[in-house]
Design a protein around this motif. Structure first.
Motif, PDB file in Angstrom:
ATOM      1  N   VAL A  32       0.842  -1.201   0.000  1.00  0.00           N
ATOM      2  CA  VAL A  32       0.000   0.000   0.000  1.00  0.00           C
ATOM      3  C   VAL A  32       0.879   1.254   0.000  1.00  0.00           C
ATOM      4  N   ARG A  33       0.548   2.165  -0.890  1.00  0.00           N
ATOM      5  CA  ARG A  33       1.298   3.422  -1.032  1.00  0.00           C
ATOM      6  C   ARG A  33       0.333   4.589  -1.043  1.00  0.00           C
ATOM      7  N   SER A  34       0.875   5.774  -0.871  1.00  0.00           N
ATOM      8  CA  SER A  34       0.098   6.992  -1.057  1.00  0.00           C
ATOM      9  C   SER A  34      -0.111   7.235  -2.550  1.00  0.00           C
ATOM     10  N   PRO A  35      -1.098   8.065  -2.926  1.00  0.00           N
ATOM     11  CA  PRO A  35      -1.357   8.302  -4.353  1.00  0.00           C
ATOM     12  C   PRO A  35      -0.131   8.841  -5.092  1.00  0.00           C
ATOM     13  N   LEU A  36       0.009   8.422  -6.338  1.00  0.00           N
ATOM     14  CA  LEU A  36       1.094   8.901  -7.192  1.00  0.00           C
ATOM     15  C   LEU A  36       0.841  10.346  -7.612  1.00  0.00           C
ATOM     16  N   PRO A  37       1.893  11.093  -7.917  1.00  0.00           N
ATOM     17  CA  PRO A  37       1.674  12.433  -8.463  1.00  0.00           C
ATOM     18  C   PRO A  37       0.850  12.349  -9.751  1.00  0.00           C
ATOM     19  N   GLY A  38      -0.224  13.095  -9.829  1.00  0.00           N
ATOM     20  CA  GLY A  38      -1.060  13.110 -11.027  1.00  0.00           C
ATOM     21  C   GLY A  38      -1.993  11.930 -11.165  1.00  0.00           C
ATOM     22  N   GLU A  39      -1.986  11.017 -10.195  1.00  0.00           N
ATOM     23  CA  GLU A  39      -2.833   9.822 -10.300  1.00  0.00           C
ATOM     24  C   GLU A  39      -4.317  10.182 -10.239  1.00  0.00           C
ATOM     25  N   ILE A  40      -4.667  11.128  -9.393  1.00  0.00           N
ATOM     26  CA  ILE A  40      -6.063  11.532  -9.234  1.00  0.00           C
ATOM     27  C   ILE A  40      -6.421  12.509 -10.354  1.00  0.00           C
ATOM     28  N   GLN A  41      -7.331  12.092 -11.203  1.00  0.00           N
ATOM     29  CA  GLN A  41      -7.723  12.890 -12.366  1.00  0.00           C
ATOM     30  C   GLN A  41      -9.105  13.518 -12.228  1.00  0.00           C
ATOM     31  N   VAL A  42      -9.883  13.046 -11.260  1.00  0.00           N
ATOM     32  CA  VAL A  42     -11.252  13.542 -11.077  1.00  0.00           C
ATOM     33  C   VAL A  42     -11.443  13.859  -9.599  1.00  0.00           C
ATOM     34  N   ASP A  43     -11.960  15.028  -9.298  1.00  0.00           N
ATOM     35  CA  ASP A  43     -12.251  15.398  -7.913  1.00  0.00           C
ATOM     36  C   ASP A  43     -13.723  15.163  -7.590  1.00  0.00           C
ATOM     37  N   PRO A  54      -0.157  10.026   5.382  1.00  0.00           N
ATOM     38  CA  PRO A  54       0.929  10.272   6.337  1.00  0.00           C
ATOM     39  C   PRO A  54       2.312  10.351   5.709  1.00  0.00           C
ATOM     40  N   VAL A  55       2.400  10.082   4.411  1.00  0.00           N
ATOM     41  CA  VAL A  55       3.695  10.091   3.719  1.00  0.00           C
ATOM     42  C   VAL A  55       3.556  10.872   2.415  1.00  0.00           C
ATOM     43  N   PRO A  56       4.672  11.318   1.831  1.00  0.00           N
ATOM     44  CA  PRO A  56       4.607  12.017   0.546  1.00  0.00           C
ATOM     45  C   PRO A  56       4.053  11.109  -0.550  1.00  0.00           C
ATOM     46  N   PRO A  57       3.730  11.670  -1.719  1.00  0.00           N
ATOM     47  CA  PRO A  57       3.180  10.873  -2.820  1.00  0.00           C
ATOM     48  C   PRO A  57       4.075   9.700  -3.210  1.00  0.00           C
ATOM     49  N   SER A  58       3.431   8.578  -3.511  1.00  0.00           N
ATOM     50  CA  SER A  58       4.041   7.365  -4.093  1.00  0.00           C
ATOM     51  C   SER A  58       4.867   6.542  -3.109  1.00  0.00           C
ATOM     52  N   ILE A  59       4.823   6.865  -1.820  1.00  0.00           N
ATOM     53  CA  ILE A  59       5.667   6.200  -0.829  1.00  0.00           C
ATOM     54  C   ILE A  59       4.918   5.056  -0.147  1.00  0.00           C
ATOM     55  N   LEU A  60       5.631   3.942   0.091  1.00  0.00           N
ATOM     56  CA  LEU A  60       5.069   2.835   0.858  1.00  0.00           C
ATOM     57  C   LEU A  60       4.777   3.326   2.275  1.00  0.00           C
ATOM     58  N   THR A  61       3.573   3.062   2.763  1.00  0.00           N
ATOM     59  CA  THR A  61       3.204   3.480   4.113  1.00  0.00           C
ATOM     60  C   THR A  61       3.647   2.422   5.128  1.00  0.00           C
ATOM     61  N   SER A  62       3.612   2.792   6.417  1.00  0.00           N
ATOM     62  CA  SER A  62       3.942   1.801   7.445  1.00  0.00           C
ATOM     63  C   SER A  62       2.915   0.673   7.446  1.00  0.00           C
ATOM     64  N   ALA A 225      -6.655   5.474  -6.155  1.00  0.00           N
ATOM     65  CA  ALA A 225      -6.437   6.271  -4.942  1.00  0.00           C
ATOM     66  C   ALA A 225      -7.470   5.920  -3.867  1.00  0.00           C
ATOM     67  N   ILE A 226      -8.702   5.653  -4.291  1.00  0.00           N
ATOM     68  CA  ILE A 226      -9.751   5.265  -3.343  1.00  0.00           C
ATOM     69  C   ILE A 226      -9.499   3.858  -2.814  1.00  0.00           C
ATOM     70  N   ILE A 227      -9.081   2.956  -3.696  1.00  0.00           N
ATOM     71  CA  ILE A 227      -8.746   1.593  -3.290  1.00  0.00           C
ATOM     72  C   ILE A 227      -7.628   1.608  -2.257  1.00  0.00           C
ATOM     73  N   MET A 228      -6.588   2.403  -2.504  1.00  0.00           N
ATOM     74  CA  MET A 228      -5.465   2.474  -1.568  1.00  0.00           C
ATOM     75  C   MET A 228      -5.923   2.997  -0.205  1.00  0.00           C
ATOM     76  N   ALA A 229      -6.845   3.957  -0.198  1.00  0.00           N
ATOM     77  CA  ALA A 229      -7.342   4.491   1.070  1.00  0.00           C
ATOM     78  C   ALA A 229      -8.034   3.408   1.885  1.00  0.00           C
ATOM     79  N   LYS A 234      -7.958   3.536   6.326  1.00  0.00           N
ATOM     80  CA  LYS A 234      -8.536   4.829   6.668  1.00  0.00           C
ATOM     81  C   LYS A 234      -9.997   4.671   7.101  1.00  0.00           C
ATOM     82  N   PRO A 235     -10.500   5.574   7.942  1.00  0.00           N
ATOM     83  CA  PRO A 235     -11.927   5.524   8.292  1.00  0.00           C
ATOM     84  C   PRO A 235     -12.779   5.523   7.032  1.00  0.00           C
TER      85      PRO A 235
END
Length: 404
Positions: A32-43, A54-62, A225-229, A234-235
């Protein structure tokens, strides 16, 4: 979400007591990682904010590291149960090889697998300098394969019938995406209007790459990005703004996988995206002195391309068809007959279910990760087994597209 348990790998059905596990190759997707730069295309269409990470973009989380370590511990369990390694202690020097792509998330995931598989043993992870283009995982970008963008585009168009044909097969997933993004009656944003679900496929500006625009490009990364959350734990209010259940998760996963139907699965593309990796696996399986376990840690597109080369589809518990689960692995296991030395192959996919990863549930013999047995196209005519030579021939054809 429902957890489906599958038993750990067992000997091939025919003459099982005669078969010994000899070699295993695992091609892992990072954790599991945080979203990649530019990965989110729709708000969210009414302006609701995306959750913080909790981490910068594209980084493996704890959390992602813990999930990967659970798989590493389980790998040690089933491989020791199959007699390939002792259940405790450090593996014999040279019996494990681990190679990672050069992103932080892949290097860190590979190290987590190593640390969990053999705690305290200092297993080394091989990789090129961080950020470099590794031909094993990025052969087109590193100019390691022959590549004709026009031929690639023609193959994609012929085999998929174009992005609109792909989207049309998954209008239920597109509708679910719209609901997650907050679409209600009267909203005019493209995600909310089926008449706007049209895409284009063309040559990139450099004359080599493939330029995809439209709903597949827009929804694939956004869905991821939603799948990763969800997998991060995440709550639920921060997972698609509280609009995601198990069925919706699977539909978002299906949208994520459509990107690979363009950029990884079509035959011309797959043969080249997997060419260097195929060559590495070919050399391993053809070498009796190679490590008993070889692990490659890359990304989803690497797994899809290799599966396509082998002529296989998969659908893991909780995920859409051909969407590689986060932190899961495609495995090629080689078995040798004790009586006559004949070698056969079984291909398996193993991955935590979404809930196993979200809640970091321990993986045990009684509660293992999900597992699906796959049959390479070259072996589908055989009712009992898959000869190693048939798999080697397929890998050889893919590897032939390497330069030099």
């Amino acid at each position: 979400m429902v957890v489906l348990a599958f038993v750990a790998i067992s000997p091939p059905a025919f003459a099982a007591d005669d078969m010994a596990l000899e070699q295993v190759v695992l091609v892992y997707r990072h954790g599991v990682r945080s979203p990649l730069p530019g990965e989110i295309q729709v708000d969210e269409v009414h302006g609701r904010a995306w959750p913080a990470w909790p981490v910068p973009p594209s980084i493996l989380t704890s959390h992602g590291r813990e999930g990967v370590m659970a798989m590493g511990r389980f790998d040690r369990q089933w491989l020791s149960g199959a007699g390939l390694f002792p259940s405790r202690g450090c593996p014999v020097a040279g019996s494990v090889g681990i190679w990672a792509n050069t992103d932080q998330r892949t290097i860190a995931s590979a190290q987590a697998l190593a640390d969990a598989f053999a705690p305290g043993c200092g297993l080394k992870v091989g990789h090129l300098p961080q950020g470099a283009a590794d031909p094993v995982f990025n052969p087109v970008a590193s100019n390691a394969v022959e590549w004709d963008g026009h031929a690639a585009l023609a193959t994609i168009q012929r085999e998929t019938k174009g992005p609109d044909a792909l989207t049309a097969q998954h209008r239920d997933a597109m509708s679910a995406f719209g609901r997650v993004m907050g679409c209600v009656a009267g909203d005019s944003q493209p995600a909310c209007v089926p008449a706007a679900w049209h895409g284009t496929l063309a040559m990139g500006a450099d004359g080599k790459g493939i330029a995809l625009a439209g709903p597949i490009a827009d929804t694939s990364g956004t869905s991821e990005a939603i799948i990763m959350a969800y997998l991060e734990g995440k709550p639920m209010a921060d997972v698609g703004w509280g609009r995601v259940d198990a069925a919706t998760f699977r539909l978002l996963s299906q949208l994520h996988s459509l990107l690979f139907d363009v950029h990884a699965r079509p035959s011309y593309v797959a043969d080249r995206v997997a060419a260097v990796l195929s060559g590495r696996i070919l050399a391993i399986l053809d070498d009796p002195q190679a490590p008993r376990l070889n692990v490659f840690v890359g990304s989803d597109n690497n797994i899809v391309a290799l599966a396509s080369v082998l002529g296989m589809h998969f659908e893991m518990s909780g995920y859409g068809k051909d969407d590689p689960p986060v932190g899961g692995a495609l495995g090629i296991t080689v078995w040798r007959s004790r009586s006559d030395g004949h070698r056969i192959v079984r291909v398996v996919y193993q991955a935590q279910t979404p809930d196993q990863l979200r809640y970091l549930r321990p993986l045990t013999k009684d509660e293992p990760p999900a597992r699906q047995e796959l049959v390479p196209e070259a072996c589908k005519a055989s009712l009992s087994h898959c000869d190693l030579d048939k798999v080697l021939d397929v890998l050889r054809r893919s590897a032939a597209h390497r330069r030099g």
